[in-house]
Write an enzyme that holds these catalytic residues in place. Structure first.
Site, mmCIF file in Angstrom:
data_model
loop_
_atom_site.group_PDB
_atom_site.id
_atom_site.type_symbol
_atom_site.label_atom_id
_atom_site.label_comp_id
_atom_site.label_asym_id
_atom_site.label_seq_id
_atom_site.Cartn_x
_atom_site.Cartn_y
_atom_site.Cartn_z
ATOM 1 N N GLU A 439 0.981 -1.229 -0.024
ATOM 2 C CA GLU A 439 -0.024 -0.096 0.479
ATOM 3 C C GLU A 439 0.755 1.684 0.092
ATOM 4 O O GLU A 439 1.475 1.475 0.648
ATOM 5 C CB GLU A 439 -1.144 0.328 1.352
ATOM 6 C CG GLU A 439 -1.394 1.390 1.416
ATOM 7 C CD GLU A 439 -1.641 1.250 3.396
ATOM 8 O OE1 GLU A 439 -1.892 0.363 3.913
ATOM 9 O OE2 GLU A 439 -2.682 2.100 3.575
ATOM 10 N N ASP A 543 -0.995 -1.102 6.247
ATOM 11 C CA ASP A 543 -0.757 -1.056 7.496
ATOM 12 C C ASP A 543 -1.285 -1.354 8.989
ATOM 13 O O ASP A 543 -2.914 -2.620 8.073
ATOM 14 C CB ASP A 543 -1.081 0.885 7.539
ATOM 15 C CG ASP A 543 -0.349 1.539 6.900
ATOM 16 O OD1 ASP A 543 1.006 1.376 6.537
ATOM 17 O OD2 ASP A 543 -0.046 2.492 6.610
ATOM 18 N N ASP A 545 -3.304 -0.734 10.393
ATOM 19 C CA ASP A 545 -5.110 0.157 10.851
ATOM 20 C C ASP A 545 -6.053 -0.069 10.283
ATOM 21 O O ASP A 545 -6.598 -0.963 9.231
ATOM 22 C CB ASP A 545 -4.452 1.728 11.279
ATOM 23 C CG ASP A 545 -4.135 2.303 9.655
ATOM 24 O OD1 ASP A 545 -4.259 1.420 8.574
ATOM 25 O OD2 ASP A 545 -3.454 2.746 9.587
ATOM 26 N N ASP A 547 -7.423 1.406 7.574
ATOM 27 C CA ASP A 547 -6.924 2.352 6.529
ATOM 28 C C ASP A 547 -6.496 0.395 5.473
ATOM 29 O O ASP A 547 -6.510 0.183 4.519
ATOM 30 C CB ASP A 547 -6.428 3.173 5.864
ATOM 31 C CG ASP A 547 -7.305 4.573 5.997
ATOM 32 O OD1 ASP A 547 -7.956 4.502 5.550
ATOM 33 O OD2 ASP A 547 -6.770 5.404 5.981
#
Ligand code: 0RA
Length: 682
Positions: A439, A543, A545, A547
């Protein structure tokens, strides 16, 4: 006969038996099951453990199919034993002429005796392995069979497959039925914890497939689900199944249902179009989910294409100059359940879930031909909706074909056409190669520096990739990130989104002289070839998280819809970047979550421990990324597996589709475990 006389009789029978040569082979048979359990039930892990239950329930289902049983009650007991009670005729208790033992004892203790005792001679169900209840008995620490018939309650107890009591009369009853209770043997199974989900899934499926049978499931085990009782009962059978499959979609019409028989074969079909682009056809043979398809699926597809084309021509919707609809056109947005019940099913294929009986293809073809033609003629409004749906699909197919030509051309150009931002590896043997899908460009940069360029490739993906769930294939193929992904992997794509694995179906069922009108003679987009995969491991790195989770889900959706064999064959992995760096002096360690961080900090025990939280991959330098997430010696990666395609299909529809309400409900219900529901890391 009094209870005493009854017992006396049994004991005599047993004594005579102990000298009987047949009894010796019997023991050998069950010993064989205990020696090589995996040969009989597939494995001694979770799957095998649950297979025991499937095997037992199938006996009751057979009795229901024979027309004698209407209710089945399943109980998960607190001690991890299970019982299955039905209200059928009850296992026969009279003495088996050759064996000199009660029929129930023969069925319980003789390997493969089950068939001879099949209910009413029409034994259609039978688990994947179909080993019979004696194998369950052999793999149980103990098992108790109770038979309710002729006014008596009979009971017999077995341990590790051998009778330890005779068949005793223990009470009176006015009803009939059979109860099987067993405790899986811890000497055989790695563990004997059951998953309620697996019971729910199978029992609901059985209730759909066998309309009118009431199945009740109770969990008595201590824990969150203790005391829960669920009932599965569907008056309309597979019609209700189709409604259930479409419940988060917008259907175009009421479910079409027909049920016909030819000789000893029963064919049941339920179908309903919705406004999505997905095809979702589930097929069953004798209650077994045939995920690899087979003769019934082929017969259905061929008939569907023929009938819709004929009707389209007759109704003047398909004009003289138009070419015929292809199989894909007529299956776009189709949800269907096909259930056949036949006398001698042959299961083929890698997972023995492909129906091999070739005669079934013609039978299903002809039954669907008749049934569907009649339906369309009697329901012109629905018929028009269906034909118009195919028409839209045919137009989109033209556009999609052009887009796919582009991708095909691109992948044909091999390395020269590989996407510019791909940092490829030098190794050419795909089995040694892996690719990181990363990403963001900045993390992509670190990954390119941190990788071992000999066998690790890196493809940075910009921002969020397209949500393919909401797009038609031609739109998906317009997307730059998706094009890069396809060319980098080299496999091409499967054409659509059927749960049955679109790459595997080939027929397009043209029934009448019209050609399908595209010059290459191939109407479809199934260019997929897993043999062309350029990297054995495809590792998604995003990540930790929310997102990152979204990006993982988008990529998994893409793989699920367009490259499903990569998922099924275990090529897809998820990188596990750490969330914390813990430094003491010159020593660095990493932790994937708060718990691990706390453990590590405690174990170091020094005062000068520094903890740093990574906000994202981009914060790690190349060396950190290599040491924590990319170096095979140090990293952990989770392999993605596809446990249940039906459920996964449903979850992707909910999570990634158009409807907001089901998504909100789902997320509220699974707030904590969303990531694990359909994809199981291992
Ligand atoms: C053979 C013959 C009959 C019933 C059954 C088997 C039977 C077996 C099981 C196992 C679990 N539940 C079951 N229910 C029935 C019919 C005997 C008769 O003619 O009454």
């Amino acid at each position: 006969m009094s209870l005493e006389e009854e017992k006396q009789g049994q004991e005599t029978a047993l004594e005579e038996q102990s000298y009987n040569a047949e009894q010796i082979t019997v023991l050998k048979g069950l010993e064989a099951v205990r020696m090589r359990p995996a040969m009989y039930i597939g494995s001694t892990g979770t799957k095998g453990l649950h297979h025991l239950f499937v095997e037992v329930v199938d006996n009751s289902i057979d009795e229901a199919l024979a027309g004698y049983c209407t209710a089945i009650t399943v109980t998960l007991h607190a001690d991890n034993s299970i019982s299955v009670l039905d209200n059928g005729r009850g296992f026969p208790v009279d003495i088996h002429p050759e064996m000199g033992l009660p029929g129930v004892q023969v069925a319980m203790t003789v390997l493969h005796a089950g068939g001879k005792f099949g209910a009413g001679g029409y034994k259609v169900s039978g688990g994947l392995h179909g080993v019979g209840v004696s194998a369950v008995n052999a793999l149980s620490a103990w098992m108790v069979t109770e038979v309710y018939r002729d006014g008596h309650i009979y009971r017999q107890r077995y341990e590790r497959g051998e009778a330890v009591t005779s068949l005793e009369i223990v009470g009176k009853t006015k009803v009939t039925g059979t109860r099987q209770t067993w405790m899986a043997d811890r000497e055989i199974f790695e563990q004997i914890e059951y998953h309620l989900d697996i019971f729910v899934q199978r029992l609901r499926e059985l209730a759909y497939l066998n309309k009118g049978i009431k199945i009740i499931l109770t969990d008595e085990r201590p824990g969150e689900t203790q005391g829960q009782t669920q009932e599965f009962y569907y008056k309309t059978g597979i019609s209700a199944f189709v409604e259930h499959l479409n419940r988060n979609k917008d259907p175009l019409h009421k479910v079409v249902y027909f049920d016909r028989s030819r000789e000893d074969t029963q064919v049941e079909i339920a179908l309903q179009y919705n406004d999505s682009y997905q095809e979702n056809i589930l097929t069953f043979a004798n209650n077994i989910h045939t995920t690899e398809g087979g003769a019934h699926l082929s017969g259905f597809k061929t008939a569907l294409t023929r009938v819709i084309n004929n009707y389209g021509r007759k109704a003047g919707i398909l004009k003289e100059k138009d070419s015929n609809f292809t199989g894909d056109d007529v299956r776009e947005g189709l949800t269907a359940v096909i259930s056949v019940k036949l006398l001698h099913p042959q299961f083929e294929g890698q997972t023995k879930t492909k129906l091999g009986n070739s005669e079934i293809e013609g039978i299903v073809n002809s039954i669907v031909g008749e049934g569907l033609t009649e339906f369309l003629e009697e329901n012109p409004t629905t018929a028009r909706k269906i034909i118009e749906k195919s028409l839209t699909a045919a137009r989109a197919r033209e556009a999609a074909r052009r887009a796919s030509e582009l991708v095909k051309r691109q992948s044909a150009l091999e390395n020269a056409a590989l996407p510019g931002k791909l940092a490829d590896c030098t190794e050419r043997d795909p089995s040694k190669c892996e690719i990181y899908l990363v990403e963001g460009d900045s993390a992509g940069g670190s990954a390119k520096q941190g990788r071992d360029r000999r066998f690790q490739a890196v493809l940075p993906l910009r921002g969020k990739i397209l949500n393919v769930e909401k797009k038609r294939i031609d739109q998906a193929l317009d997307n730059q990130e998706i094009k890069s992904l396809i060319t980098a992997l080299g496999t091409g794509i499967t054409k659509s989104a059927s749960s049955e694995g679109a790459a595997r179906d080939s027929e397009n069922g043209n029934g009448n002289g019209h050609s399908n009108g595209n010059g290459n003679g191939k109407d479809d987009l199934s260019t997929f070839d897993v043999g062309k995969l350029r990297y054995d491991r495809v590792i998604i790195m995003a990540d930790a998280d929310v997102d990152g989770q979204h990006i993982r889900t988008l990529l998994l959706t893409f793989f699920f819809r367009y490259m499903r064999p990569l998922v099924e064959e275990g090529h897809i992995y998820i990188a596990q970047p750490p969330l914390f760096q813990i430094r003491s002096g010159k020593q660095y360690t990493y932790a994937k979550d708060e718990d691990e961080r706390d453990r590590l900090v405690k174990s170091i025990g020094r005062r000068d421990v520094l903890v740093r939280r990574f906000k994202g991959l981009g914060e790690m330098n190349a060396e950190e990324l290599r040491d924590t997430t990319m170096d095979p010696q140090q990293r952990t990666i989770a392999q993605v597996s596809l446990e249940d395609a039906v459920e996964a299909d449903e979850i992707f529809t909910i999570l990634m589709g158009d409807k907001v309400e089901p998504r909100r409900n789902f997320i509220e219900a699974h707030a904590k475990e969303v990531a694990d529901v359909d994809w199981h890391g291992s």
